[in-house]
Structures are given as C-alpha cells and as structure tokens.
Design a protein around this motif. Structure first.
Motif, PDB file in Angstrom:
ATOM      1  N   ALA A 161       0.717  -1.275   0.024  1.00 46.76           N
ATOM      2  CA  ALA A 161      -0.023   0.099  -0.200  1.00 46.76           C
ATOM      3  C   ALA A 161       0.812   1.399   0.002  1.00 46.76           C
ATOM      4  N   ALA A 162       2.091   1.197   0.842  1.00 46.83           N
ATOM      5  CA  ALA A 162       2.878   2.355   0.803  1.00 46.83           C
ATOM      6  C   ALA A 162       3.398   2.600  -0.476  1.00 46.83           C
ATOM      7  N   LEU A 163       3.909   1.733  -1.346  1.00 42.55           N
ATOM      8  CA  LEU A 163       4.490   1.862  -2.563  1.00 42.55           C
ATOM      9  C   LEU A 163       3.364   2.528  -3.579  1.00 42.55           C
ATOM     10  N   ASP A 164       2.192   1.949  -3.483  1.00 44.45           N
ATOM     11  CA  ASP A 164       1.268   2.315  -4.330  1.00 44.45           C
ATOM     12  C   ASP A 164       0.789   3.727  -4.074  1.00 44.45           C
ATOM     13  N   HIS A 165       1.254   4.342  -3.001  1.00 42.68           N
ATOM     14  CA  HIS A 165       0.819   5.764  -2.592  1.00 42.68           C
ATOM     15  C   HIS A 165       2.050   6.590  -2.527  1.00 42.68           C
ATOM     16  N   VAL A 166       3.108   6.356  -3.073  1.00 42.12           N
ATOM     17  CA  VAL A 166       4.136   7.142  -3.141  1.00 42.12           C
ATOM     18  C   VAL A 166       3.845   8.391  -4.090  1.00 42.12           C
ATOM     19  N   ARG A 168       3.599  10.411  -6.927  1.00 43.06           N
ATOM     20  CA  ARG A 168       4.085  10.314  -8.593  1.00 43.06           C
ATOM     21  C   ARG A 168       5.201  11.458  -9.004  1.00 43.06           C
ATOM     22  N   GLN A 169       4.817  12.730  -8.145  1.00 40.01           N
ATOM     23  CA  GLN A 169       5.600  13.819  -8.826  1.00 40.01           C
ATOM     24  C   GLN A 169       6.966  13.648  -8.013  1.00 40.01           C
ATOM     25  N   LEU A 170       7.224  13.002  -6.996  1.00 40.61           N
ATOM     26  CA  LEU A 170       8.323  12.550  -6.387  1.00 40.61           C
ATOM     27  C   LEU A 170       9.175  11.704  -7.291  1.00 40.61           C
ATOM     28  N   VAL A 171       8.528  10.674  -7.688  1.00 41.48           N
ATOM     29  CA  VAL A 171       9.295   9.493  -8.617  1.00 41.48           C
ATOM     30  C   VAL A 171       9.687  10.380  -9.752  1.00 41.48           C
ATOM     31  N   LEU A 184      16.751   4.373  -8.340  1.00 40.20           N
ATOM     32  CA  LEU A 184      15.308   5.303  -8.103  1.00 40.20           C
ATOM     33  C   LEU A 184      14.593   4.728  -6.649  1.00 40.20           C
ATOM     34  N   PHE A 185      14.540   3.350  -6.433  1.00 40.02           N
ATOM     35  CA  PHE A 185      13.690   3.000  -5.326  1.00 40.02           C
ATOM     36  C   PHE A 185      14.541   3.005  -4.114  1.00 40.02           C
ATOM     37  N   LEU A 186      16.063   2.994  -3.869  1.00 42.26           N
ATOM     38  CA  LEU A 186      16.769   3.277  -2.831  1.00 42.26           C
ATOM     39  C   LEU A 186      16.872   4.797  -2.426  1.00 42.26           C
ATOM     40  N   SER A 187      16.819   5.509  -3.445  1.00 44.02           N
ATOM     41  CA  SER A 187      16.765   6.886  -3.218  1.00 44.02           C
ATOM     42  C   SER A 187      15.576   8.045  -3.136  1.00 44.02           C
ATOM     43  N   VAL A 188      14.304   7.207  -3.814  1.00 43.49           N
ATOM     44  CA  VAL A 188      13.302   8.083  -3.551  1.00 43.49           C
ATOM     45  C   VAL A 188      12.050   7.279  -2.962  1.00 43.49           C
TER      46      VAL A 188
END
Length: 270
Positions: A161-166, A168-171, A184-188
C-alpha cells in the motif's frame, strides 16, 4: 589555535534537562494504567466475589513466578517462545517485504498475486494448524511457519500500500535527476515508504506473538503457550495469569526495541 594544540574531541551532548523531564513524565504516565490495573485486580481478588482458583491475587501470581524460577522452568519457556517468535517474524516479515515490494512496484505482479494473497489473509490462524501438522509434522518447523504466517500479512499489506501511494511527482523528480530502477527505489521510494513499512513490521511482530499461542498448541511440551494450556488443565490459575502477563511484557519489550530501531532509521533517512 596554534599548530601544537590538539583538537577537542567531539562528544555527543547530553539531552537537555527539559527533554529528560519529558521522558520521565511520559514514563510515569505510562505506568499509571498498569498500577491501577494491578490495584483493581487485587481489590477484586480479595473482595470475596471470586475464589482463589478463579482469580488469584497479584501476590499469588508473583509467588508462582518465583516458584517456576526456582524450578528452573521459566527461562526455558520464555527462551523457546521468544526464539519461535523471532525466527517466525524474520521469515514472515522478509517474505512480506519481498512480495509487498513486488506487488507495489509491478502492476502485472499486483494483478497476478494480490487477489490470491488477500483471500489467504482471511484464513483464521487456527485453521492452519491441522494442515501444518499434516505437512510438517510436530517439530519446531510448523510452529515457526505459523508465526511467520501471522507476521507476513501486516508487513505485506503496508509495504504494497505504501508503494502504491508514493507521490508520483516525487518519482518523476527522481527520474529527472537520472534515477531509475534500484537507484530510484533506494533514493526516492524507500525513504518515502519507510514510516509505513516500519509501522507494518511492528504490527507484524505483534501479530507474531498472537499467533504464538496457536503455534504452541501443536503438540508442544514447552513454551508460554504450552504453559497456558497446561495450567488450565491442572487448575493453576496463578500460572495461567503469569503466562498472560509474561506474553504481554515480552510483546511490549520486543515492540519497544523495534520502535527504537524505527526512530533511528527514520532519523537517518529524514
């Protein structure tokens, strides 16, 4: 400063007096409810409404604690139960992190796995016992697997659920700075989901303690869950209450240790 002068060693500053007073105040407030609980328990036990076999006094439970300690049995029960919870939690939380990450990051994996995992999640803990006995026998493995099942679902659910709600603009900002894949996964994404993930791990650990009692129903001869059943069969309500108190204290202790690690990790990532 001249060249001959030695630099002053950097030491961690002690917490300010206000912070220390706040910690002591919080600790004292946290003890109010347990103290009131023990007081009400003592008053009920000595009121004559309950027989000693129904509700022994806190002093009788303390005497049972000393009795088991003197016989050298208590540490074996505590040790094996703690070992089962920690091993089961490590397996279940690890699987929850991997599958939750897979489902949260990859839409095909979510479509493939999420419905089935949610369906399995609805199975009650005791329903697993006969199947684990049939498949894995009566050794340590089915007990650890049952605890792992209990720890798996909170971790899996919170991570996916947390990954689904990251955000999108931050990514997208991470991608704009050249991050992709693991970087990208480790830093954001990992710092963004860290609070939810760590909270899910604490829930998973608490669920592991809940599943322990069901796990120790599996032909067990040692452990706090066994102590509960054995004391019920022998009419030792003092030992039964002692086992419940010990389960509560051990659950609180392990949660506090995980909470300490959570605060340090969040401080580092923030």
């Amino acid at each position: 400063m001249t060249l001959t002068e030695q630099p002053t060693a950097v030491t961690s500053a002690p917490p300010p007096p206000r912070a220390r007073r706040g910690w002591w105040r919080a600790a004292a407030l946290g003890l109010v409810v347990p103290v009131l609980f023990v007081l009400v328990w003592h008053l009920l036990a000595t009121s004559g409404e309950f027989s000693p076999s129904q509700l022994p006094t806190p002093g009788a439970v303390l005497a049972a604690f000393v009795e088991l300690l003197g016989r050298g049995e208590l540490w074996r029960h505590i040790g094996i139960s703690t070992q089962r919870v920690l091993l089961g939690f490590a397996v279940g939380a690890g699987a929850g992190l991997v599958l939750g990450g897979l489902v949260g990051l990859a839409r095909p994996a979510r479509s493939l796995l999420a419905p089935s995992i949610q369906a399995v999640r609805a199975v009650p803990s005791l329903a697993w016992v006969p199947l684990l006995l049939l498949w894995l026998g009566i050794g340590e493995t089915p007990k650890i697997v049952l605890v792992a099942i209990g720890a798996f679902f909170p971790v899996y659910t919170t991570v996916s659920a947390a990954l689904d709600h990251v955000d999108r603009q931050l990514v997208e900002v991470g991608r704009a700075y050249g991050r992709s894949g693991l970087r990208l996964f480790l830093s954001v994404q990992l710092p963004a989901i860290a609070p939810g993930t760590l909270a899910g791990m604490r829930l998973g650990l608490a669920q592991g303690w809940l599943f322990l009692v069901a796990a120790e129903l599996i032909a067990s001869s040692i452990g706090l869950g066994f102590l509960l059943i054995d004391s019920q069969n022998t009419g030792r309500t003092d030992i039964l209450l002692l086992a419940i108190v010990l389960l509560a204290l051990l659950g609180k202790l392990t949660d506090s240790l995980l909470g300490l690690a959570e605060r340090r990790l969040l401080r580092r990532w923030s």
